[in-house]
Design an enzyme around this catalytic site. Structure first.
Site, mmCIF file in Angstrom:
data_model
loop_
_atom_site.group_PDB
_atom_site.id
_atom_site.type_symbol
_atom_site.label_atom_id
_atom_site.label_comp_id
_atom_site.label_asym_id
_atom_site.label_seq_id
_atom_site.Cartn_x
_atom_site.Cartn_y
_atom_site.Cartn_z
ATOM 1 N N ARG A 162 -0.763 -22.755 15.906
ATOM 2 C CA ARG A 162 -1.321 -24.104 15.792
ATOM 3 C C ARG A 162 -1.774 -24.309 14.351
ATOM 4 O O ARG A 162 -2.067 -23.349 13.635
ATOM 5 C CB ARG A 162 -2.501 -24.288 16.748
ATOM 6 C CG ARG A 162 -2.161 -24.089 18.218
ATOM 7 C CD ARG A 162 -3.408 -24.222 19.087
ATOM 8 N NE ARG A 162 -3.127 -24.065 20.509
ATOM 9 C CZ ARG A 162 -3.179 -22.920 21.164
ATOM 10 N NH1 ARG A 162 -3.532 -21.815 20.507
ATOM 11 N NH2 ARG A 162 -2.910 -22.849 22.453
ATOM 12 N N LYS A 191 -7.562 -21.413 20.507
ATOM 13 C CA LYS A 191 -8.480 -22.309 21.199
ATOM 14 C C LYS A 191 -9.412 -21.518 22.106
ATOM 15 O O LYS A 191 -9.023 -20.538 22.727
ATOM 16 C CB LYS A 191 -7.675 -23.319 22.032
ATOM 17 C CG LYS A 191 -6.829 -24.251 21.197
ATOM 18 C CD LYS A 191 -5.856 -25.047 22.034
ATOM 19 C CE LYS A 191 -6.570 -25.974 22.983
ATOM 20 N NZ LYS A 191 -5.609 -26.840 23.717
ATOM 21 N N HIS A 257 3.041 -29.349 15.095
ATOM 22 C CA HIS A 257 3.257 -28.984 16.496
ATOM 23 C C HIS A 257 4.743 -28.991 16.845
ATOM 24 O O HIS A 257 5.166 -28.282 17.764
ATOM 25 C CB HIS A 257 2.491 -29.925 17.418
ATOM 26 C CG HIS A 257 1.871 -29.226 18.593
ATOM 27 N ND1 HIS A 257 0.828 -28.332 18.478
ATOM 28 C CD2 HIS A 257 2.170 -29.259 19.917
ATOM 29 C CE1 HIS A 257 0.502 -27.864 19.667
ATOM 30 N NE2 HIS A 257 1.310 -28.407 20.551
ATOM 31 N N ARG A 260 5.831 -25.634 16.097
ATOM 32 C CA ARG A 260 5.379 -24.747 17.181
ATOM 33 C C ARG A 260 6.334 -24.842 18.369
ATOM 34 O O ARG A 260 6.717 -23.824 18.944
ATOM 35 C CB ARG A 260 3.955 -25.136 17.586
ATOM 36 C CG ARG A 260 3.366 -24.354 18.752
ATOM 37 C CD ARG A 260 1.890 -24.718 18.891
ATOM 38 N NE ARG A 260 1.320 -24.352 20.163
ATOM 39 C CZ ARG A 260 0.838 -23.140 20.461
ATOM 40 N NH1 ARG A 260 0.902 -22.173 19.560
ATOM 41 N NH2 ARG A 260 0.304 -22.889 21.640
ATOM 42 N N HIS A 283 -0.878 -19.569 25.318
ATOM 43 C CA HIS A 283 -1.161 -20.463 26.444
ATOM 44 C C HIS A 283 -1.946 -19.717 27.514
ATOM 45 O O HIS A 283 -1.679 -18.545 27.797
ATOM 46 C CB HIS A 283 0.138 -20.986 27.062
ATOM 47 C CG HIS A 283 0.842 -21.985 26.188
ATOM 48 N ND1 HIS A 283 2.188 -22.252 26.294
ATOM 49 C CD2 HIS A 283 0.383 -22.782 25.186
ATOM 50 C CE1 HIS A 283 2.533 -23.170 25.404
ATOM 51 N NE2 HIS A 283 1.453 -23.505 24.727
ATOM 52 N N TYR A 292 9.273 -25.374 28.126
ATOM 53 C CA TYR A 292 10.304 -24.931 27.194
ATOM 54 C C TYR A 292 11.534 -24.404 27.913
ATOM 55 O O TYR A 292 12.588 -24.255 27.296
ATOM 56 C CB TYR A 292 9.742 -23.852 26.266
ATOM 57 C CG TYR A 292 8.577 -24.334 25.455
ATOM 58 C CD1 TYR A 292 8.748 -25.304 24.481
ATOM 59 C CD2 TYR A 292 7.291 -23.851 25.659
ATOM 60 C CE1 TYR A 292 7.680 -25.772 23.729
ATOM 61 C CE2 TYR A 292 6.220 -24.313 24.915
ATOM 62 C CZ TYR A 292 6.430 -25.268 23.959
ATOM 63 O OH TYR A 292 5.367 -25.733 23.231
#
Length: 331
Positions: A162, A191, A257, A260, A283, A292
């Site tokens: 990120r 995150k 992004h 990414r 994630h 994806y």
């Protein structure tokens, strides 16, 4: 007017005590909550015709909050997802107040009963390998500035980081030890305070080793032409500028992004299993990564080929299957 009825003291406790001390929420979450009320309070002040410091908790009625959310979409031009994010911050504040003051339970219930608006999942934008190689070829690596920009683009593509993870990367977060029998790794701080390690390609290791020469351990890895660490805005501007020089990307919005997403999609095409990609990208849930698995027509065509209905084979009586009869007699 009693203090527990005023909005200000409650909001101060919510932002400085609750989300920091009690919940220990991520910095970006704190900033999101803060920005929500920086927008909401002036709007509420105009609607109820009171100074901001005289607003009461009950002034934030559900009807006023609905007007504010409409203002966010219609006048500020924000997306439905941003609108729902603002509502989530208001609900968190209502839950905090209602859990500590029974007099505000009814108000809290009205706010928390408000529904988020359904939003369409945005399509996954990503770059093909030739497009990504064209992006990497834009920086002029004969100059110091071009070397810095190339290193950042290559790192983003290698790790799928990120933009906040790349701008916060410090020299101490790099482990460049493959030549000494170790592994080249980058430690990313993601995150929610989550930490993960991503392996680095030999080219990435070579470029980063050159970047961090003679730097302190606490220094940023990626620096701008001014010698200061890249900001989020600086990374966005860099990628936009590089994409603008590639004719095949004309008219497309290329952001950090998107790179990414590109990393994830190329891992899928390389046959990497989805759970490994989940860990690679940081994630929490694999359902986030599953998008994806659906992005490439080549994968879909291969899946269809596996299920293709062929010509009907001539049927043969089981009595004519000598191997089967021999098998049955042997039991």
């Amino acid at each position: 007017m009693r203090e527990h009825e005023l909005l200000g003291p409650w909001l101060r406790r919510f932002l400085t005590e609750y989300i920091v001390t009690e919940r220990n929420l991520a910095r970006n979450t704190r900033s999101s909550y803060r920005d929500t009320f920086r927008l909401l309070l002036p709007f509420a002040s105009r609607e109820v015709r009171k100074p901001v410091d005289r607003l009461m908790v009950r002034d934030l009625a559900s009807s006023l909050v609905l007007k504010f959310l409409a203002h966010v979409e219609d006048h500020r031009g924000c997306s439905v997802r941003t609108r729902n994010q603002r509502l989530a911050g208001i609900k968190a504040f209502a839950r905090f107040v209602g859990s500590r003051d029974p007099a505000h339970v009814e108000w809290c219930g009205c706010i928390r009963a408000m529904s988020s608006k359904k939003s369409m999942q945005p399509s996954v934008g990503w770059l093909t390998r030739p497009e990504m190689e064209a992006m990497l070829a834009v920086p002029d690596r004969r100059t110091g500035r071009g070397q810095h920009e190339y290193a950042l683009l290559l790192f983003l593509y290698n790790t799928g980081a990120r933009v906040s993870e790349a701008t916060q990367l410090k020299v101490r977060d790099l482990s460049l030890g493959a030549q000494r029998g170790g592994h080249d790794l980058a430690t990313l701080h993601g995150k929610g305070g989550k930490i993960r390690q991503c392996p680095l390609w030999p080219e990435t290791e070579r470029v980063l080793a050159h970047e961090i020469r003679d730097r302190e351990m606490d220094a940023p890895v990626f620096v701008s032409r001014l010698g200061t660490g890249f900001t989020r805005f600086g990374v966005y501007r860099l990628i936009e500028r590089c994409a603008a020089q590639i004719p095949m990307l004309a008219g497309r919005a290329i952001t950090p992004h998107v790179i990414r997403h590109t990393t994830a999609c190329h891992l899928v095409l390389a046959g990497v299993d989805i759970n490994t990609i989940r860990a690679w990208l940081g994630h929490v849930s694999i359902s986030t990564t599953n998008i994806y698995a659906e992005i490439d027509l080549t994968l879909k065509a291969n899946a269809v080929a596996l299920c293709e209905v062929g010509q009907e084979r001539p049927r043969r009586s089981w009595k004519e299957d000598k191997d089967l009869m021999a098998f049955l007699r042997s039991l």
